[in-house]
Structures are given as structure tokens and as C-alpha cells.
Write a protein that holds these residues in place. Structure first.
Motif: not given
Lengths: 113, 112
Positions: B31-39, B44-47, B87-89, B102-107
Motif C-alpha cells: 500500500n501507499l500512505q500519505w502523511y502530513r507534518q506540521n513544522s 499525521v496519517h492522512l490516507i 506532505y510525505f508519501c 518515505f519520500g522527500k516531502g512537499n512543502q
């Protein structure tokens, strides 16, 4: 979702001392927990997999004697940074898996002076 | 191994606009998951989207998965200032023993 608690959130220590970080799964049991390290503006780097009742599995390049992991119960894993040096300063995050999802702690910012 | 990669890495949008992020990976996945990270905070798991799924929705989030191209996208519709975060996948890859790569992340910055 499940909750993972990480403590402390922030620690400053002198070079040469050891620092222990705790990671607890609050409402579920986790036979496996994970420890990550994150540098500023970078992604998470998996350091090791913590296994309840057995030795941790370390990723390539991670010094097991520097980063001691103990997973003594189904709800608690600890990471001890031994003889910390300024280059160990970083953001450390733990996670625990519940089903298919990994839930993360809030992280620990370690500053070594 | 860190196999995910997101594109673009930095996105600045006006509140109300949509934000799209892409992620590519290299090996087969469960599976693939997306997470959010505040500074300075945890993730936080999104989906989560499984390898046999092509699209999934959760509130203002829409995730697609193309296993033939080994890529995924995350769309945030009607963005809000509170969506400002990284946001990270992450891929739960086959033979990974439950580890996530984890991927590199999107700001993403949402301007009010």
C-alpha cells in the motif's frame, strides 16, 4: 486513530552524556515500533525496527552501540543515544503500527552542546 | 531504503485553490500512505491506498495510485491556511517487514 506518545519532546544535553527517549502506544499493543531520524527540511530516515522481546533490527549505517533500543513491553520502546555528540543533534520520531497504518509520536528534538 | 519521491517539492497557493502533489516509487508495494507534518511536529496519517485500488477519497483529499507507473498523487481541494504543512508519501513495500519508505516531502504553503 491510535495514539503514540513520545517523551521528552525536547532535550538539551552536554556532549558525552546519554539521552533516553520513550515511545508508548497508548491504546493499542505494538509488537513492532520504528525509530526515525529527521534532519531539517528533509525526509524521515528509518534507523531501526524495535521488536518486543527481541533485539532491534538496525538499518545499514546505523550504529547499534550508539543508538540502543529496548522494547521491553508491548506498549513501550526506548531509544538511548549513548555518549551523545553535537552531530547526533536531530529530530527523532518513533512510530508504532496498528493494522496497516503507522502512527507517529510527536517527535523529540535533541540538541547536544 | 528511501524510495519515494515527490514532485514538486514546494508549492505556494492561495486559500481556496487546489493543491496537487505527486509521488513515485521504485519497488512493488502493499500500500501507499500519505502523511502530513506540521513544522517541528510528528506525522499525521492522512490516507492509505492499497495496491489494488486506483483512487480513494477522504473529505477534501483525493489520492490516486498507478501501479504500472509506480506513482501516486495527492489532491487537496479547497485548500485552507491550516493545510500549510509538509506532505510525505510512504510506501509499505513488499518484503519490507512492515517498514515504510518515505519520500522527500512537499512543502505546501496556503496563503490566506
Amino acid at each position: 486513530g491510535a495514539v503514540v506518545s513520545q517523551h521528552p519532546s525536547w532535550v538539551i544535553c552536554k556532549s558525552g552524556t546519554s539521552v533516553k527517549i520513550e515511545c508508548r502506544s497508548l491504546d493499542f499493543q505494538a509488537t513492532t515500533m520504528f525509530w526515525y531520524r529527521q534532519f531539517p527540511k528533509q525526509s524521515l530516515m528509518l534507523m531501526a525496527t524495535s521488536n518486543e522481546g527481541s533485539k532491534a533490527t538496525y538499518e545499514q549505517g546505523v550504529e547499534k552501540d550508539k543508538f540502543l533500543i529496548n522494547h521491553a513491553s508491548l506498549t513501550l520502546s526506548t531509544l538511548t543515544v549513548t555518549s551523545a555528540h553535537p552531530e547526533d543533534s536531530s529530530f527523532y520520531i518513533c512510530s508504532a503500527r496498528d493494522g496497516d497504518i503507522q502512527y507517529f509520536g510527536a517527535g523529540t528534538r535533541l540538541s547536544v552542546l | 531504503s528511501q524510495q519515494g519521491e515527490e514532485d514538486p517539492q514546494a508549492l505556494s497557493i492561495q486559500e481556496g485553490e487546489n493543491a496537487t502533489m505527486n509521488c513515485s516509487y521504485k519497488t512493488s508495494i502493499n500500500n501507499l500512505q500519505w502523511y502530513r507534518q506540521n513544522s517541528g511536529r510528528g506525522l499525521v496519517h492522512l490516507i492509505l491506498i492499497r495496491s489494488n485500488e486506483r483512487e480513494k477519497h477522504s473529505g477534501r483529499l483525493r489520492v490516486t495510485l498507478d501501479t504500472s507507473k509506480k506513482s501516486s498523487s495527492l489532491l487537496i481541494t479547497a485548500s485552507r491556511a491550516a493545510d500549510t504543512a509538509s506532505y510525505f508519501c510512504a510506501t509499505d513495500y513488499l518484503w519490507g517487514n512492515n517498514r515504510l519508505a518515505f519520500g522527500k516531502g512537499n512543502q505546501v504553503v496556503v496563503i490566506p
